[in-house]
Design a protein around this motif. Structure first.
Motif, PDB file in Angstrom:
ATOM      1  N   ARG A 113      16.242  79.999  92.547  1.00  0.00           N
ATOM      2  CA  ARG A 113      15.740  81.279  93.040  1.00  0.00           C
ATOM      3  C   ARG A 113      14.240  81.215  93.682  1.00  0.00           C
ATOM      4  O   ARG A 113      14.039  81.590  94.630  1.00  0.00           O
ATOM      5  CB  ARG A 113      15.849  82.516  92.226  1.00  0.00           C
ATOM      6  N   GLN A 114      13.397  80.562  92.938  1.00  0.00           N
ATOM      7  CA  GLN A 114      12.054  80.382  93.402  1.00  0.00           C
ATOM      8  C   GLN A 114      12.047  79.430  94.655  1.00  0.00           C
ATOM      9  O   GLN A 114      11.315  79.448  95.280  1.00  0.00           O
ATOM     10  CB  GLN A 114      11.076  79.715  92.184  1.00  0.00           C
ATOM     11  N   CYS A 143       7.492  82.755  93.215  1.00  0.00           N
ATOM     12  CA  CYS A 143       6.172  82.289  92.907  1.00  0.00           C
ATOM     13  C   CYS A 143       6.385  80.550  93.150  1.00  0.00           C
ATOM     14  O   CYS A 143       7.442  79.900  92.722  1.00  0.00           O
ATOM     15  CB  CYS A 143       5.503  82.398  91.663  1.00  0.00           C
ATOM     16  N   CYS A 144       5.442  79.936  93.944  1.00  0.00           N
ATOM     17  CA  CYS A 144       5.426  78.362  94.305  1.00  0.00           C
ATOM     18  C   CYS A 144       4.850  77.795  93.072  1.00  0.00           C
ATOM     19  O   CYS A 144       4.530  76.402  93.336  1.00  0.00           O
ATOM     20  CB  CYS A 144       5.191  78.054  95.610  1.00  0.00           C
ATOM     21  N   LEU A 145       3.857  78.403  92.319  1.00  0.00           N
ATOM     22  CA  LEU A 145       3.043  77.804  91.310  1.00  0.00           C
ATOM     23  C   LEU A 145       1.930  76.937  91.971  1.00  0.00           C
ATOM     24  O   LEU A 145       1.448  76.369  91.157  1.00  0.00           O
ATOM     25  CB  LEU A 145       4.085  76.919  90.393  1.00  0.00           C
ATOM     26  N   TYR A 146       1.661  77.318  92.893  1.00  0.00           N
ATOM     27  CA  TYR A 146       0.450  76.428  93.792  1.00  0.00           C
ATOM     28  C   TYR A 146      -0.842  76.669  92.837  1.00  0.00           C
ATOM     29  O   TYR A 146      -1.745  75.852  92.895  1.00  0.00           O
ATOM     30  CB  TYR A 146       0.502  76.624  95.234  1.00  0.00           C
ATOM     31  N   HIS A 147      -1.177  77.651  92.497  1.00  0.00           N
ATOM     32  CA  HIS A 147      -2.116  78.034  91.619  1.00  0.00           C
ATOM     33  C   HIS A 147      -2.272  77.228  90.173  1.00  0.00           C
ATOM     34  O   HIS A 147      -3.229  77.230  89.612  1.00  0.00           O
ATOM     35  CB  HIS A 147      -2.077  79.661  91.334  1.00  0.00           C
ATOM     36  N   SER A 198      -0.107  85.128 100.109  1.00  0.00           N
ATOM     37  CA  SER A 198       1.416  85.847  99.667  1.00  0.00           C
ATOM     38  C   SER A 198       1.955  86.261  98.253  1.00  0.00           C
ATOM     39  O   SER A 198       2.644  86.502  97.952  1.00  0.00           O
ATOM     40  CB  SER A 198       2.399  85.405 100.733  1.00  0.00           C
ATOM     41  N   CYS A 199       0.998  85.572  97.295  1.00  0.00           N
ATOM     42  CA  CYS A 199       1.564  85.387  96.138  1.00  0.00           C
ATOM     43  C   CYS A 199       2.078  86.540  95.429  1.00  0.00           C
ATOM     44  O   CYS A 199       1.439  87.803  95.487  1.00  0.00           O
ATOM     45  CB  CYS A 199       0.372  84.604  94.971  1.00  0.00           C
ATOM     46  N   CYS A 200       3.288  86.757  94.559  1.00  0.00           N
ATOM     47  CA  CYS A 200       3.841  87.735  94.184  1.00  0.00           C
ATOM     48  C   CYS A 200       3.193  88.179  92.711  1.00  0.00           C
ATOM     49  O   CYS A 200       3.101  89.294  92.315  1.00  0.00           O
ATOM     50  CB  CYS A 200       5.017  87.369  93.852  1.00  0.00           C
ATOM     51  N   LEU A 201       2.035  87.250  92.311  1.00  0.00           N
ATOM     52  CA  LEU A 201       1.478  87.719  91.220  1.00  0.00           C
ATOM     53  C   LEU A 201       0.279  88.557  91.503  1.00  0.00           C
ATOM     54  O   LEU A 201      -0.313  89.128  90.616  1.00  0.00           O
ATOM     55  CB  LEU A 201       0.666  86.144  90.447  1.00  0.00           C
ATOM     56  N   THR A 202      -0.014  88.714  92.783  1.00  0.00           N
ATOM     57  CA  THR A 202      -1.065  89.545  93.203  1.00  0.00           C
ATOM     58  C   THR A 202      -0.405  90.907  93.751  1.00  0.00           C
ATOM     59  O   THR A 202       0.681  90.757  94.417  1.00  0.00           O
ATOM     60  CB  THR A 202      -1.940  88.990  94.532  1.00  0.00           C
TER      61      THR A 202
END
Length: 251
Positions: A153-154, A220-224, A234-238
């Motif tokens: 899904r990610q 999330c693409c985990l780039y952080h 565009s991060c969904c964590l924000t």
């Protein structure tokens, strides 16, 4: 419609070269057709470039970032050209070469610059979904999932993000309202549940009052988690409203 295609100079994100690479560079280019095999050396090279370039800690995270940047660069020209003209350039995996470079894709080539022909009863949006999604991006996502166990899904969220960004990043043409409608037409029938993995919205830029399109991810693409240690815009964590404010202020 089928026939020749002349890649338009839309900008660096959509730049496509035609033909094979110079002999001196041949070893630096990967055949996109090899990336649907989870055991291929080419897929390993693609993941490895992102892993080293961004300072990722796991192949899982590198794969998620790879999918987003791949979809936002390698097939971007086909998505935008379709949105502006209704024509679909042939960016099926068998016609595409790419050159990875750390965090991102340094170059994209097509073996032949041609338009795709629709099957009987297939409209242009369905043709784009078939050639860009079913015959290119989604098999790459599946291979990344099988090789690294990154969540499917990610990974598909990265596909959606990249395809949407191909339109959102374009500051010209018919305007954001039309491009948003084109995105919604494309996403509505997209396989893999792409329509539900994010949202294209219009925001008003603070600096000049003009409307622009942005994409808000739901995956999330985990780039952080990389050495960069920053969240994508565009991060969904924000939170949604915080992302919209940031986009408006950045212009």
């Amino acid at each position: 419609m089928s026939g020749p295609w002349k890649p338009a100079p839309y900008g660096p994100r959509w730049h496509v070269e035609v033909g094979g690479p110079p002999a001196a560079e041949a070893g630096r280019w990967l055949a996109a057709s090899a990336l649907s095999d989870p055991r291929s050396a080419e897929l390993g090279d693609l993941i490895g470039c992102e892993y080293r370039g961004s300072g990722h800690r796991t192949e899982h995270a590198a794969a998620l970032t790879v999918m987003a940047v791949y979809a936002g660069r390698v097939t971007a020209a086909a998505v935008l050209h379709w949105a502006l003209t209704g024509q679909v350039p042939d960016m099926t995996a068998g016609n595409v070469l790419l050159r990875p470079s750390g965090h991102g894709i340094a170059g994209v080539r097509v073996r032949e610059a041609r338009l795709c022909a629709a099957r009987p009863g297939e409209d242009s949006a369905a043709l784009l979904r078939r050639t860009v999604l079913q015959e290119h991006l989604l098999p790459v996502a599946d291979a990344l999932h099988r090789r690294t166990r990154a969540g499917l899904r990610q990974l598909r969220g990265g596909v959606a993000h990249g395809c949407a960004t191909a339109l959102c990043a374009f500051d010209g043409g018919p305007g954001p309202g039309v491009l948003r409608e084109r995105w919604e037409l494309f996403a509505a029938g997209a396989p893999g549940g792409l329509a539900g993995l994010g949202e294209v919205v219009e925001v008003r830029r603070a600096r000049d009052g003009r409307e622009r399109l942005v994409y808000l991810r739901r995956t999330c693409c985990l780039y952080h988690t990389s050495a960069e240690a920053v969240r994508c815009a565009s991060c969904c964590l924000t939170g949604r409203e915080e992302r919209l404010r940031a986009y408006a202020e950045r212009g």
